[in-house]
Design an enzyme around this catalytic site. Structure first.
Site, mmCIF file in Angstrom:
data_model
loop_
_atom_site.group_PDB
_atom_site.id
_atom_site.type_symbol
_atom_site.label_atom_id
_atom_site.label_comp_id
_atom_site.label_asym_id
_atom_site.label_seq_id
_atom_site.Cartn_x
_atom_site.Cartn_y
_atom_site.Cartn_z
ATOM 1 N N THR A 100 -4.943 38.168 -5.103
ATOM 2 C CA THR A 100 -5.815 37.817 -6.226
ATOM 3 C C THR A 100 -5.054 36.843 -7.111
ATOM 4 O O THR A 100 -4.039 37.213 -7.714
ATOM 5 C CB THR A 100 -6.190 39.068 -7.047
ATOM 6 O OG1 THR A 100 -6.804 40.014 -6.181
ATOM 7 C CG2 THR A 100 -7.153 38.711 -8.170
ATOM 8 N N LYS A 175 -13.857 37.723 -7.235
ATOM 9 C CA LYS A 175 -12.914 38.835 -7.429
ATOM 10 C C LYS A 175 -12.703 39.111 -8.921
ATOM 11 O O LYS A 175 -12.548 40.262 -9.344
ATOM 12 C CB LYS A 175 -11.582 38.493 -6.737
ATOM 13 C CG LYS A 175 -10.437 39.433 -7.038
ATOM 14 C CD LYS A 175 -10.573 40.819 -6.408
ATOM 15 C CE LYS A 175 -9.450 41.716 -6.885
ATOM 16 N NZ LYS A 175 -9.284 42.932 -6.139
ATOM 17 N N LYS A 243 -2.423 41.749 -14.648
ATOM 18 C CA LYS A 243 -2.339 40.368 -14.148
ATOM 19 C C LYS A 243 -3.742 39.831 -13.892
ATOM 20 O O LYS A 243 -4.079 38.707 -14.264
ATOM 21 C CB LYS A 243 -1.492 40.379 -12.858
ATOM 22 C CG LYS A 243 -1.314 39.068 -12.146
ATOM 23 C CD LYS A 243 -2.207 38.884 -10.928
ATOM 24 C CE LYS A 243 -2.125 39.929 -9.862
ATOM 25 N NZ LYS A 243 -3.016 39.685 -8.724
HETATM 26 P P1 NAP Z 1 2.776 44.712 -3.815
HETATM 27 O O1 NAP Z 1 2.849 46.018 -3.131
HETATM 28 O O2 NAP Z 1 3.550 44.494 -5.063
HETATM 29 O O3 NAP Z 1 3.166 43.559 -2.745
HETATM 30 C C1 NAP Z 1 3.375 42.217 -3.115
HETATM 31 C C2 NAP Z 1 3.935 41.469 -1.924
HETATM 32 O O4 NAP Z 1 4.142 40.090 -2.279
HETATM 33 C C3 NAP Z 1 5.310 41.985 -1.456
HETATM 34 O O5 NAP Z 1 5.363 41.877 -0.048
HETATM 35 C C4 NAP Z 1 6.271 40.987 -2.122
HETATM 36 O O6 NAP Z 1 7.512 40.878 -1.444
HETATM 37 C C5 NAP Z 1 5.485 39.717 -1.992
HETATM 38 N N1 NAP Z 1 5.895 38.678 -2.953
HETATM 39 C C6 NAP Z 1 5.626 38.654 -4.290
HETATM 40 N N2 NAP Z 1 6.130 37.542 -4.851
HETATM 41 C C7 NAP Z 1 6.718 36.839 -3.846
HETATM 42 C C8 NAP Z 1 7.391 35.590 -3.805
HETATM 43 N N3 NAP Z 1 7.551 34.832 -4.904
HETATM 44 N N4 NAP Z 1 7.872 35.170 -2.607
HETATM 45 C C9 NAP Z 1 7.709 35.928 -1.494
HETATM 46 N N5 NAP Z 1 7.077 37.117 -1.473
HETATM 47 C C10 NAP Z 1 6.572 37.563 -2.652
HETATM 48 O O7 NAP Z 1 1.249 44.359 -4.202
HETATM 49 P P2 NAP Z 1 -0.113 44.789 -3.454
HETATM 50 O O8 NAP Z 1 -0.667 45.988 -4.129
HETATM 51 O O9 NAP Z 1 0.088 44.768 -1.992
HETATM 52 O O10 NAP Z 1 -1.058 43.562 -3.916
HETATM 53 C C11 NAP Z 1 -1.025 42.282 -3.280
HETATM 54 C C12 NAP Z 1 -2.189 41.452 -3.836
HETATM 55 O O11 NAP Z 1 -3.428 42.124 -3.543
HETATM 56 C C13 NAP Z 1 -2.149 41.242 -5.353
HETATM 57 O O12 NAP Z 1 -2.611 39.956 -5.680
HETATM 58 C C14 NAP Z 1 -3.108 42.313 -5.863
HETATM 59 O O13 NAP Z 1 -3.656 41.956 -7.123
HETATM 60 C C15 NAP Z 1 -4.149 42.318 -4.760
HETATM 61 N N6 NAP Z 1 -4.900 43.585 -4.594
HETATM 62 C C16 NAP Z 1 -4.263 44.800 -4.605
HETATM 63 C C17 NAP Z 1 -5.000 45.965 -4.460
HETATM 64 C C18 NAP Z 1 -4.357 47.338 -4.484
HETATM 65 O O14 NAP Z 1 -5.096 48.327 -4.579
HETATM 66 N N7 NAP Z 1 -3.051 47.459 -4.382
HETATM 67 C C19 NAP Z 1 -6.382 45.901 -4.273
HETATM 68 C C20 NAP Z 1 -6.997 44.667 -4.213
HETATM 69 C C21 NAP Z 1 -6.237 43.517 -4.371
HETATM 70 P P3 NAP Z 1 8.715 41.946 -1.714
HETATM 71 O O15 NAP Z 1 8.440 43.095 -0.800
HETATM 72 O O16 NAP Z 1 9.942 41.206 -1.402
HETATM 73 O O17 NAP Z 1 8.611 42.313 -3.184
#
Ligand code: NAP
Length: 300
Positions: A100, A175, A243
């Site tokens: 997102t 979204k 965010k």
């Molecule tokens: P998360 O668990 O924090 O995972 C984030 C991922 O992005 C990790 O693999 C992280 O790597 C990587 N990352 C972040 N910054 C980076 C950078 N500068 N360079 C390389 N890798 C980077 O978050 P998530 O919950 O999976 O969410 C991911 C996305 O989906 C977000 O945009 C969120 O808003 C959206 N989303 C989440 C949900 C939910 O329920 N969780 C639902 C809908 C949408 P590292 O492992 O090295 O930190």
């Protein structure tokens, strides 16, 4: 698209990325994965995925590339930065960003990929980590319709309600609409349960009673029981919700539209970040309301 003769690059193995990548493997796609923190690739490697050392290496070996990262600057860095996707990408590759992020930045990344004879689909998701595990995510997609049609087998492996909502950036805009709705509903659930607690109501029975009528919602029926049980483990973290609300507020300012309810909810989430609760799930919003009213909405 035949799953067995296409290679899918997957970048970003967080809470969402790992189960989504697993579902692609289950649907017999070949995967090459990259994650900044290398240790998180192990689970996928065990299931047969190749592991790359950089986003550029993923791109050089992929027909389609999926990114599932945190915020706009992260997606810009991984796709356009040093050792980024754009350095290794082959012509006619479709990049699918499922994070997102900002609709505006999405459009600028799309322009740079189009200049390389490639394309970007913005395909953010809703349905939480549960939806990612079950393969039942809602996926809202912006970008060229023909590319959307081409990528449907990939989307079908990860989601159920898959809608092309318009040109580049419109998936992200959709979204943001979703985030206004889910955060406002979460706020209503938190406020209502604090009200019920102060009134001495049985919280489990209250959720049962109102959760079967017009007040039913995913936030009440799924997150409500967790909240009253004191389970604040994240499906979706407070810091990510905040965010997204920042993206909503920035976009609303550009559109010259007033969003008073969302602005209020964002301030309540800000109070959780001020208390270092950003890694908890969004159901922790109840703690902001508990603080205002001096009562805990908890069973036991
Ligand atoms: P998360 O668990 O924090 O995972 C984030 C991922 O992005 C990790 O693999 C992280 O790597 C990587 N990352 C972040 N910054 C980076 C950078 N500068 N360079 C390389 N890798 C980077 O978050 P998530 O919950 O999976 O969410 C991911 C996305 O989906 C977000 O945009 C969120 O808003 C959206 N989303 C989440 C949900 C939910 O329920 N969780 C639902 C809908 C949408 P590292 O492992 O090295 O930190």
């Amino acid at each position: 698209m035949e799953s067995t003769n296409k290679t899918i690059g997957f970048i970003g193995l967080g809470i969402m990325g790992i189960p989504m990548a697993k579902n692609l493997i289950k649907s017999t796609f070949n995967l090459i994965v990259y994650n900044r923190t290398h240790s998180k690739t192990k689970e996928l490697a065990k299931l047969g995925a190749s592991v790359a050392k950089s986003p550029a290496e993923v791109a050089s070996q992929s027909n389609y590339i999926i990114t599932m990262l945190t915020d706009s600057p992260d997606v810009e860095q991984v796709i356009l930065g040093t050792n980024g996707v754009i350095e290794g990408i082959n012509e006619n590759t479709v990049v699918i960003d499922m994070s997102t992020i900002s609709p505006e930045i999405t459009q600028t990344i799309n322009e740079q990929l189009v200049a390389k004879n490639c394309a970007l689909l913005d395909a953010p998701v809703s349905g939480g980590s549960w939806g990612a595990v079950e393969g039942t995510l809602s996926i809202m997609v912006g970008g060229e319709k023909s590319k959307f049609d081409e990528c449907l087998p990939l989307f079908n492996a990860m989601g159920k309600n898959i809608i092309h909502t318009g040109p580049s950036g419109m998936g992200q805009t959709t979204k943001l609409v979703n985030q206004i709705l889910v955060s406002g509903t979460m706020n209503a659930v938190a406020e209502a349960l604090v009200f019920a607690a102060k009134a001495g109501a049985d919280l489990e029975k209250t959720i049962q009673a109102v959760g079967g009528g017009a007040a039913a919602s995913w936030q009440l029926n799924t997150l409500g029981p967790k909240l009253i049980a004191g389970d604040f483990e994240p499906g979706f973290m407070v810091k990510l919700q905040q965010k997204d609300l920042r993206l909503v507020i920035e976009t609303a300012q550009k559109l010259n539209v007033s969003i008073p309810g969302t602005a209020l909810v964002s301030q309540l989430f800000a109070s959780l970040l001020a208390r270092d609760l950003g890694d908890e799930g969004t159901q922790a919003l109840v703690k902001a309301h508990e603080n205002l009213s001096g009562v805990e909405a908890r069973v036991n």
